[in-house]
Design an enzyme around this catalytic site. Sequence first.
Site, short mmCIF file in Angstrom:
data_model
loop_
_atom_site.label_atom_id
_atom_site.label_comp_id
_atom_site.label_asym_id
_atom_site.label_seq_id
_atom_site.Cartn_x
_atom_site.Cartn_y
_atom_site.Cartn_z
N ARG A 56 5.24 -9.35 11.61
CA ARG A 56 4.01 -8.58 11.36
C ARG A 56 4.42 -7.29 10.65
O ARG A 56 5.60 -7.02 10.48
CB ARG A 56 3.19 -8.33 12.64
CG ARG A 56 3.88 -8.19 13.93
CD ARG A 56 4.78 -6.99 14.08
NE ARG A 56 4.11 -5.75 13.71
CZ ARG A 56 4.71 -4.66 13.31
NH1 ARG A 56 6.03 -4.62 13.20
NH2 ARG A 56 4.05 -3.57 13.00
N ALA A 58 2.71 -4.97 7.22
CA ALA A 58 2.28 -5.42 5.90
C ALA A 58 3.42 -5.86 4.96
O ALA A 58 3.40 -7.00 4.46
CB ALA A 58 1.42 -4.33 5.26
N ARG A 99 -3.55 -13.75 7.45
CA ARG A 99 -4.04 -12.43 7.93
C ARG A 99 -4.76 -11.76 6.76
O ARG A 99 -4.20 -11.62 5.67
CB ARG A 99 -2.87 -11.58 8.45
CG ARG A 99 -2.17 -12.26 9.63
CD ARG A 99 -1.35 -11.30 10.44
NE ARG A 99 -2.14 -10.27 11.06
CZ ARG A 99 -1.62 -9.17 11.60
NH1 ARG A 99 -0.31 -8.97 11.56
NH2 ARG A 99 -2.39 -8.26 12.17
N GLN A 208 2.44 -2.34 19.64
CA GLN A 208 3.53 -2.25 18.65
C GLN A 208 4.31 -0.95 18.81
O GLN A 208 5.49 -0.88 18.49
CB GLN A 208 2.98 -2.33 17.22
CG GLN A 208 2.47 -3.70 16.81
CD GLN A 208 0.99 -3.83 17.04
OE1 GLN A 208 0.42 -3.21 17.91
NE2 GLN A 208 0.34 -4.68 16.25
N ASP A 249 -1.91 -0.78 5.57
CA ASP A 249 -2.08 -2.21 5.25
C ASP A 249 -2.79 -2.42 3.92
O ASP A 249 -2.58 -3.42 3.25
CB ASP A 249 -2.83 -2.93 6.37
CG ASP A 249 -1.89 -3.17 7.54
OD1 ASP A 249 -1.70 -2.23 8.33
OD2 ASP A 249 -1.31 -4.26 7.60
N ASN A 259 -5.15 0.94 8.32
CA ASN A 259 -3.91 0.81 9.09
C ASN A 259 -4.30 0.39 10.50
O ASN A 259 -5.50 0.22 10.82
CB ASN A 259 -3.11 2.13 9.07
CG ASN A 259 -1.70 1.95 9.61
OD1 ASN A 259 -0.98 1.03 9.20
ND2 ASN A 259 -1.30 2.78 10.55
N LYS A 260 -3.32 0.23 11.34
CA LYS A 260 -3.54 -0.25 12.71
C LYS A 260 -4.67 0.49 13.41
O LYS A 260 -4.80 1.71 13.27
CB LYS A 260 -2.22 -0.10 13.48
CG LYS A 260 -2.23 -0.55 14.92
CD LYS A 260 -2.77 -1.95 15.12
CE LYS A 260 -2.08 -3.01 14.31
NZ LYS A 260 -2.83 -4.31 14.28
#
Length: 367
Positions: A56, A58, A99, A208, A249, A259-260
């Site tokens: 995982r 990007a 994804r 993460q 991302d 992003n996350k």
Amino acid sequence: MILSGDATSMYVAQPIEWTDRGVVMLDQRLLPAEEVRYSYTSYREVAKAIRDMVIRGAPAIGVAAAMGAALGVLHSPANSVESLRTEFAEICDTLAKTRPTAVDLFWAIERMKRRLTELTAQTSDLSKIRQGMVQEARQVHLEKKATDEAIGRFGSEFMPEDGQVMTQCNAGALATGGIGTALGVIRVAFQQGKKLHVLVPETRPYLQGARLTAWELHKGGIPLTLITDNMVGHFLKTGKVGAIVTGADRIAANGDTANKIGTYQIAVLAKENNVPFYIAAPVSTFDLSIPDGDRIPIEERSAAEVTHIHGVRIAPDVHAAHPAFDVTPARYIAAIFTERGVARSPYTDSLRVLADSAPIAAAPSTR
Ligand code: MRU
């Protein structure tokens, strides 16, 4: 792997590798408890590994997609260029459906498509075409490594000499296949002698931060403090944080950045507390075809990742939501560090300039 040639040789995790046995990936779902690697020999397995989060982050997803496409060509039963082309369309389709948010995935697939077109224009020798595709995938990986190091050099200038910095999720070696983007910046600054201490939000629901960033920093000897996500505001208000740096991302033409999940609220709290919020990302993360962040597709992952941790239920059987990313509006972003330089507001101009400038060189892949 140890980074050599610097004062403090540091551990760098290796999430993916092209080997004679196939594509070898470290299973990031099992970290930090176990370090287990799998060898994949089919593109379908690689697609599943991306979807299931074995790999995982990007840029690493992009490397995996390039290697998956190469594996597909390498093991294709096609006996003519025409049938290889037909099969390659299916290979790319399968990889593209894994994804939706990380644009590096689509960037890597497009690059492999372009390479196949070039190779088939040059030769109809299938073994040469197969070899050329493997070489291209390995080149993508090499370039990610060079890219991270350049991002690290540009971004490290913006890190404080001494003090706390914050990140989000994992934008380290595990997420790129190089030294990392956000963690690459921190790593280079640390190697330059800056006395950094990293605040690591655990990054619910997939953890993460707690599982991967804490593991990487600890193994690299960089001091850190793990915090829960709901401590971010408190630490920004009271903790003397000098800078925040996260990965990305997808970056839209106006600088809005996906992003996350959780990154947006960190950026807003950063502004409120006068802490500069930076993005570190390769140019391959730009999506200049979309004007702003409203057009970025946000991946919805399974609610079970919210209601359960490692298979253990932590909530009653109720509806739960899991958007995996959020979008930070460009006005909260103090600068974007890339391998080609630093973009500042207005991003519509600065991102375009960087996108149009020359790519950095990476040593060519030898096979
Ligand atoms: O769902 P993940 O773990 O793939 O999300 C990763 C992130 O959001 C990272 O911050 C981003 O991909 C940048 S990685 C250099």
